[in-house]
Design a protein around this motif. Structure first.
Motif, PDB file in Angstrom:
ATOM      1  N   MET A  94       0.888  -1.182   0.013  1.00 42.59           N
ATOM      2  CA  MET A  94       0.032  -0.105   0.134  1.00 42.59           C
ATOM      3  C   MET A  94       0.789   1.191  -0.036  1.00 42.59           C
ATOM      4  O   MET A  94       1.939   1.327   0.831  1.00 42.59           O
ATOM      5  N   SER A  95       0.684   2.186  -0.878  1.00 42.82           N
ATOM      6  CA  SER A  95       1.409   3.448  -0.847  1.00 42.82           C
ATOM      7  C   SER A  95       1.032   4.263   0.353  1.00 42.82           C
ATOM      8  O   SER A  95       0.115   4.089   0.913  1.00 42.82           O
ATOM      9  N   GLU A  98       0.255   7.618  -0.109  1.00 41.11           N
ATOM     10  CA  GLU A  98      -0.860   8.065  -0.404  1.00 41.11           C
ATOM     11  C   GLU A  98      -2.129   7.512  -0.176  1.00 41.11           C
ATOM     12  O   GLU A  98      -3.198   8.059   0.274  1.00 41.11           O
ATOM     13  N   SER A  99      -2.449   6.072  -0.556  1.00 34.75           N
ATOM     14  CA  SER A  99      -3.446   5.404  -0.459  1.00 34.75           C
ATOM     15  C   SER A  99      -3.812   5.086   1.106  1.00 34.75           C
ATOM     16  O   SER A  99      -5.041   5.016   1.264  1.00 34.75           O
ATOM     17  N   LEU A 158      -5.488   8.421   2.314  1.00 39.50           N
ATOM     18  CA  LEU A 158      -6.712   8.665   2.136  1.00 39.50           C
ATOM     19  C   LEU A 158      -7.856   7.490   2.763  1.00 39.50           C
ATOM     20  O   LEU A 158      -8.686   7.979   3.246  1.00 39.50           O
ATOM     21  N   MET A 159      -7.137   6.269   2.601  1.00 43.09           N
ATOM     22  CA  MET A 159      -8.258   5.362   3.522  1.00 43.09           C
ATOM     23  C   MET A 159      -8.425   5.892   4.802  1.00 43.09           C
ATOM     24  O   MET A 159      -9.357   5.909   5.354  1.00 43.09           O
TER      25      MET A 159
END
Length: 82
Positions: free
Chosen positions: A1-2, A4-5, A8-9
């Motif tokens: 998982m990056s 950024e993601s 966001l999550m």
């Protein structure tokens, strides 16, 4: 998982970590330079037990700590008021 993601999550779920002036950028997240794949180590302490820390795991990005940290925090009730 990056990173950024993960952010966001976490934002969608209302989660956050305290920022800190460390290599990881977050309180309770240490940077382990010897590990290339999972260099961020997360630990937390309960408010009722200042001497005991709990290892939450090793992660590829500091932001990936948000979900396990929130799960751990929700598994314990808040301490009673003084």
């Amino acid at each position: 998982m990056s990173a950024e993601s993960a952010l966001l999550m976490a934002k969608a779920e209302g989660l956050h970590l305290l920022r800190a002036c460390t290599k990881s950028g977050y309180k309770g997240v240490a940077h382990n330079a010897t590990s290339k794949s999972h260099p961020f180590v997360a630990k937390t302490q309960l408010a009722t037990s200042a001497s005991r820390s709990h290892h939450l795991g090793c992660f590829a990005t500091a932001e990936e700590v948000l979900a396990p940290h929130a799960d751990f925090a929700q598994s314990f009730p808040p301490p009673p008021p003084p």
